[in-house]
Design a protein around this motif. Sequence first.
Motif, PDB file in Angstrom:
ATOM      1  N   LYS A   1       0.867  -1.188   0.000  1.00  0.00           N
ATOM      2  CA  LYS A   1       0.000   0.000   0.000  1.00  0.00           C
ATOM      3  C   LYS A   1       0.899   1.232   0.000  1.00  0.00           C
ATOM      4  O   LYS A   1       0.749   2.145  -0.759  1.00  0.00           O
ATOM      5  CB  LYS A   1      -0.847  -0.023   1.274  1.00  0.00           C
ATOM      6  CG  LYS A   1      -2.286   0.153   0.983  1.00  0.00           C
ATOM      7  CD  LYS A   1      -3.049   0.248   2.253  1.00  0.00           C
ATOM      8  CE  LYS A   1      -4.443  -0.267   1.999  1.00  0.00           C
ATOM      9  NZ  LYS A   1      -5.004  -0.924   3.129  1.00  0.00           N
ATOM     10  N   ASP A   2       1.825   1.220   0.929  1.00  0.00           N
ATOM     11  CA  ASP A   2       2.823   2.280   1.005  1.00  0.00           C
ATOM     12  C   ASP A   2       4.042   1.692   1.696  1.00  0.00           C
ATOM     13  O   ASP A   2       3.942   0.654   2.339  1.00  0.00           O
ATOM     14  CB  ASP A   2       2.279   3.466   1.815  1.00  0.00           C
ATOM     15  CG  ASP A   2       2.935   4.764   1.355  1.00  0.00           C
ATOM     16  OD1 ASP A   2       3.895   4.696   0.569  1.00  0.00           O
ATOM     17  OD2 ASP A   2       2.480   5.834   1.785  1.00  0.00           O
ATOM     18  N   ILE A   3       5.169   2.347   1.565  1.00  0.00           N
ATOM     19  CA  ILE A   3       6.390   1.869   2.209  1.00  0.00           C
ATOM     20  C   ILE A   3       7.031   3.061   2.898  1.00  0.00           C
ATOM     21  O   ILE A   3       7.066   4.162   2.345  1.00  0.00           O
ATOM     22  CB  ILE A   3       7.376   1.272   1.171  1.00  0.00           C
ATOM     23  CG1 ILE A   3       6.726   0.091   0.438  1.00  0.00           C
ATOM     24  CG2 ILE A   3       8.676   0.831   1.822  1.00  0.00           C
ATOM     25  CD1 ILE A   3       7.595  -0.555  -0.635  1.00  0.00           C
ATOM     26  N   GLU A   4       7.509   2.856   4.118  1.00  0.00           N
ATOM     27  CA  GLU A   4       8.197   3.932   4.839  1.00  0.00           C
ATOM     28  C   GLU A   4       9.451   4.352   4.075  1.00  0.00           C
ATOM     29  O   GLU A   4      10.164   3.470   3.562  1.00  0.00           O
ATOM     30  CB  GLU A   4       8.692   3.395   6.180  1.00  0.00           C
ATOM     31  CG  GLU A   4       7.633   3.060   7.157  1.00  0.00           C
ATOM     32  CD  GLU A   4       7.362   4.232   8.055  1.00  0.00           C
ATOM     33  OE1 GLU A   4       8.336   4.835   8.538  1.00  0.00           O
ATOM     34  OE2 GLU A   4       6.186   4.548   8.243  1.00  0.00           O
ATOM     35  N   PRO A   5       9.777   5.663   4.022  1.00  0.00           N
ATOM     36  CA  PRO A   5      11.019   6.072   3.342  1.00  0.00           C
ATOM     37  C   PRO A   5      12.241   5.327   3.872  1.00  0.00           C
ATOM     38  O   PRO A   5      13.133   4.950   3.116  1.00  0.00           O
ATOM     39  CB  PRO A   5      11.129   7.564   3.656  1.00  0.00           C
ATOM     40  CG  PRO A   5       9.750   8.003   3.977  1.00  0.00           C
ATOM     41  CD  PRO A   5       9.033   6.809   4.530  1.00  0.00           C
TER      42      PRO A   5
ATOM     43  N   LEU B   1       5.591  -1.438  -6.729  1.00  0.00           N
ATOM     44  CA  LEU B   1       4.190  -1.130  -7.050  1.00  0.00           C
ATOM     45  C   LEU B   1       3.516  -0.655  -5.766  1.00  0.00           C
ATOM     46  O   LEU B   1       3.456  -1.397  -4.789  1.00  0.00           O
ATOM     47  CB  LEU B   1       3.465  -2.382  -7.554  1.00  0.00           C
ATOM     48  CG  LEU B   1       4.072  -3.079  -8.774  1.00  0.00           C
ATOM     49  CD1 LEU B   1       3.307  -4.353  -9.095  1.00  0.00           C
ATOM     50  CD2 LEU B   1       4.072  -2.136  -9.973  1.00  0.00           C
ATOM     51  N   LEU B   2       3.055   0.588  -5.776  1.00  0.00           N
ATOM     52  CA  LEU B   2       2.447   1.126  -4.560  1.00  0.00           C
ATOM     53  C   LEU B   2       0.971   1.443  -4.771  1.00  0.00           C
ATOM     54  O   LEU B   2       0.583   1.956  -5.828  1.00  0.00           O
ATOM     55  CB  LEU B   2       3.163   2.409  -4.130  1.00  0.00           C
ATOM     56  CG  LEU B   2       4.623   2.272  -3.681  1.00  0.00           C
ATOM     57  CD1 LEU B   2       5.177   3.637  -3.293  1.00  0.00           C
ATOM     58  CD2 LEU B   2       4.747   1.309  -2.507  1.00  0.00           C
TER      59      LEU B   2
ATOM     60  N   SER C   1       6.045  11.619  -3.129  1.00  0.00           N
ATOM     61  CA  SER C   1       6.300  11.367  -1.719  1.00  0.00           C
ATOM     62  C   SER C   1       7.787  11.042  -1.607  1.00  0.00           C
ATOM     63  O   SER C   1       8.423  10.682  -2.595  1.00  0.00           O
ATOM     64  CB  SER C   1       5.478  10.184  -1.228  1.00  0.00           C
ATOM     65  OG  SER C   1       6.002   9.000  -1.798  1.00  0.00           O
ATOM     66  N   HIS C   2       8.337  11.150  -0.418  1.00  0.00           N
ATOM     67  CA  HIS C   2       9.784  10.912  -0.302  1.00  0.00           C
ATOM     68  C   HIS C   2      10.137   9.448  -0.507  1.00  0.00           C
ATOM     69  O   HIS C   2      11.230   9.128  -0.948  1.00  0.00           O
ATOM     70  CB  HIS C   2      10.329  11.542   0.976  1.00  0.00           C
ATOM     71  CG  HIS C   2      10.380  13.037   0.832  1.00  0.00           C
ATOM     72  ND1 HIS C   2       9.335  13.843   1.189  1.00  0.00           N
ATOM     73  CD2 HIS C   2      11.293  13.833   0.226  1.00  0.00           C
ATOM     74  CE1 HIS C   2       9.624  15.084   0.850  1.00  0.00           C
ATOM     75  NE2 HIS C   2      10.801  15.120   0.277  1.00  0.00           N
ATOM     76  N   THR C   3       9.173   8.564  -0.240  1.00  0.00           N
ATOM     77  CA  THR C   3       9.398   7.143  -0.536  1.00  0.00           C
ATOM     78  C   THR C   3       9.619   6.959  -2.035  1.00  0.00           C
ATOM     79  O   THR C   3      10.550   6.280  -2.464  1.00  0.00           O
ATOM     80  CB  THR C   3       8.157   6.334  -0.103  1.00  0.00           C
ATOM     81  OG1 THR C   3       8.107   6.366   1.308  1.00  0.00           O
ATOM     82  CG2 THR C   3       8.203   4.910  -0.582  1.00  0.00           C
TER      83      THR C   3
ATOM     84  N   ARG D   1       0.283  16.706  -2.091  1.00  0.00           N
ATOM     85  CA  ARG D   1       1.133  15.900  -2.971  1.00  0.00           C
ATOM     86  C   ARG D   1       1.104  14.408  -2.635  1.00  0.00           C
ATOM     87  O   ARG D   1       1.565  13.588  -3.434  1.00  0.00           O
ATOM     88  CB  ARG D   1       2.576  16.438  -2.995  1.00  0.00           C
ATOM     89  CG  ARG D   1       3.334  16.307  -1.699  1.00  0.00           C
ATOM     90  CD  ARG D   1       4.614  17.146  -1.704  1.00  0.00           C
ATOM     91  NE  ARG D   1       5.828  16.379  -1.915  1.00  0.00           N
ATOM     92  CZ  ARG D   1       7.057  16.878  -1.839  1.00  0.00           C
ATOM     93  NH1 ARG D   1       7.233  18.165  -1.561  1.00  0.00           N
ATOM     94  NH2 ARG D   1       8.094  16.130  -2.028  1.00  0.00           N
ATOM     95  N   GLY D   2       0.549  14.040  -1.465  1.00  0.00           N
ATOM     96  CA  GLY D   2       0.531  12.637  -1.087  1.00  0.00           C
ATOM     97  C   GLY D   2      -0.856  12.006  -1.098  1.00  0.00           C
ATOM     98  O   GLY D   2      -1.015  10.859  -0.709  1.00  0.00           O
ATOM     99  N   ASN D   3      -1.861  12.745  -1.526  1.00  0.00           N
ATOM    100  CA  ASN D   3      -3.230  12.237  -1.406  1.00  0.00           C
ATOM    101  C   ASN D   3      -3.725  11.639  -2.733  1.00  0.00           C
ATOM    102  O   ASN D   3      -3.915  12.342  -3.723  1.00  0.00           O
ATOM    103  CB  ASN D   3      -4.143  13.393  -0.974  1.00  0.00           C
ATOM    104  CG  ASN D   3      -5.563  12.946  -0.720  1.00  0.00           C
ATOM    105  OD1 ASN D   3      -6.021  11.912  -1.222  1.00  0.00           O
ATOM    106  ND2 ASN D   3      -6.289  13.715   0.074  1.00  0.00           N
ATOM    107  N   GLN D   4      -3.932  10.323  -2.697  1.00  0.00           N
ATOM    108  CA  GLN D   4      -4.296   9.628  -3.928  1.00  0.00           C
ATOM    109  C   GLN D   4      -5.608  10.135  -4.545  1.00  0.00           C
ATOM    110  O   GLN D   4      -5.760  10.197  -5.754  1.00  0.00           O
ATOM    111  CB  GLN D   4      -4.398   8.130  -3.666  1.00  0.00           C
ATOM    112  CG  GLN D   4      -4.573   7.358  -4.955  1.00  0.00           C
ATOM    113  CD  GLN D   4      -4.816   5.898  -4.723  1.00  0.00           C
ATOM    114  OE1 GLN D   4      -4.735   5.424  -3.608  1.00  0.00           O
ATOM    115  NE2 GLN D   4      -5.100   5.175  -5.777  1.00  0.00           N
ATOM    116  N   LYS D   5      -6.542  10.515  -3.652  1.00  0.00           N
ATOM    117  CA  LYS D   5      -7.874  10.902  -4.153  1.00  0.00           C
ATOM    118  C   LYS D   5      -7.811  12.130  -5.059  1.00  0.00           C
ATOM    119  O   LYS D   5      -8.666  12.308  -5.919  1.00  0.00           O
ATOM    120  CB  LYS D   5      -8.800  11.185  -2.975  1.00  0.00           C
ATOM    121  CG  LYS D   5      -9.246   9.953  -2.254  1.00  0.00           C
ATOM    122  CD  LYS D   5     -10.597  10.190  -1.588  1.00  0.00           C
ATOM    123  CE  LYS D   5     -11.016   8.981  -0.816  1.00  0.00           C
ATOM    124  NZ  LYS D   5     -10.764   9.097   0.620  1.00  0.00           N
TER     125      LYS D   5
END
Length: 566
Positions: free
Chosen positions: A160-164, A179-180, A187-189, A464-468
């Motif tokens: 879903k997401d990965i920590e930087p 694949l996220l 995002s910084h990741t 910048r990080g919001n998928q919606k």
Amino acid sequence: MRRLQKAGNVVVEGIAIGKIQLLNADYETGMNSYQAGGVEEEKERYQNAHVLAKNDLMELLNHREELSESEVEILEAHQMLIDDFSFEDAILGYLEQKLSAPSAVLKAVADFKAMFEEIDDEYLRERQKDIIDVGNRILRKLLNMKEFSIEGEQVVLCAKDIEPSIMAGLSEKQVKAILLGSGSKTSHTVIIAKAKGFVTMVGVDLSPDEVKDGDDVVVDALKGIILIKPDKKELEEYKVLAKQQEEEHRYLMERAQLPARSKDGKEILVAANISNPQDMEKAVAYGCQGVGLYRTEFLFMESSQLPDEERQFEAYKSVAKQADGNLCVIRTLDIGGDKHCEALQLEQEENPFLGFRAIRICLQDRALFKTQIKAVLRAGSHGKIGIMIPMVTMLSEILNTKELIEEAKQELKAENIPFSSEVQVGIMIETPASAIMAPIFAKHVDFFSIGTNDLVQYTLAVDRGNQKVSYLYDYFNPAVLHSIYRIVTSAHEAGIWAGMCGEMAGDRLALPFLLALGVDELSMSASQAPMIKEQIRNMDCDSCDLEKILQLKDTQEVRTYLKNLL
Ligand code: PEP
Ligand code: MG
């Protein structure tokens, strides 16, 4: 399961063939299928799981030389927590009340989490994460779940997401693609994935019901599709494409050290975005001419202690030396937003991207800021250095920083410590305020570097990080193009240079526009530099008609216009 095709948004182009590895642990399925025994049996299962979890921690710490300072600190804290009497008593108490072992652990974790939440101290409150981590470690043992480690050499990591911090630790040798599920391209990741050169797609909706570890997968990040369990014919076709890609890469690498001079003779400086001194090796190998953005906050994020002047000096000096006479632009601390710094113990905010961030923090904590400035000035005696201020919105922020730089110089002089007085001072233009004020700000600095990642989010009011709302996040929005036009022309009218270090700089579709504007420098993830340099060598600076592109009404028109030019 049969062949499955999915779509996603491409961040790093390429073809990757490999095997799926899911990163998100699925506790829910394990909990649902858990068969609880009697009180004594559950106690025994818990004790066994506790021992196994403890052994894992010990084993990880036995290889501490392979871990970063912060990883060691975290694991040591977990080692203490796992043996904490009150935590263990709470679990045993719930077991006595006939709860299953996993439920008892979860209940105890929830109690401790609630207790930590009440605490006023931000640092202690943050310890909740450790208790959750320790609880999960025991839970994985109880539910017979595997610990995360990259398996094999052709891994397509899916999460879903990965920590930087996890992304930073992934090896280029093993991971082929990322694949996220999250939609953010900046995002910084994702920025770290890009720096590592992983083929990357975001906004990929893949549930664990549809894929499992070890499934064959083809990631076509040219077309934006993912094939799970591709058929034989497809696989063969993609193997041919992957081979072609390798050959192209080899060709680009052979030419990576050539200058980026356009067909009509204009040379653009192509520099690297880096997060630590180790990134320099790749930057140099991939033909980057110095550093256009050193994100120094990563040095502040890797430990619960703030880096002192010496530690910072060593890092900046190392970068300056490796750049071998090319300019290194060191950005001052840009903490906040999606970058958390434990050592600074900042309060949680409702709107972190609009809050206490970057230069705002530095100017309130002048001692912290001066320590960094001194370390940067000192590094200046080992190479060519620029200082860059992030998130500027007011002239006073520039003037106060310059005052502090002068103070730092006087102090270093008085202490007889070598430093450079020739350091350039520039600003990031990444807020609408600084873009609008560019003609005035330009009179007070040596350079501008356009941070499109933030400039887009603030100009278009899109997180910048919001998928919606990611469909709205686009640097080809005409509003952003007009802003960039204003910034570059203001810089040149004032006689200073203008670069770009946001992700737009590494997008070849943007090149015709940026070259027509006369941008002097482009700074990007090293992995993109050879391709961008080659593209510049194959184009004229006037292929894009500025008047025409600035008349276009929407993002799609801009994209179509630029695509036709390439
Ligand atoms: C930017 O905002 O474009 C930028 C380069 O800085 P960061 O991504 O670190 O916010
Ligand atoms: Mg930024």
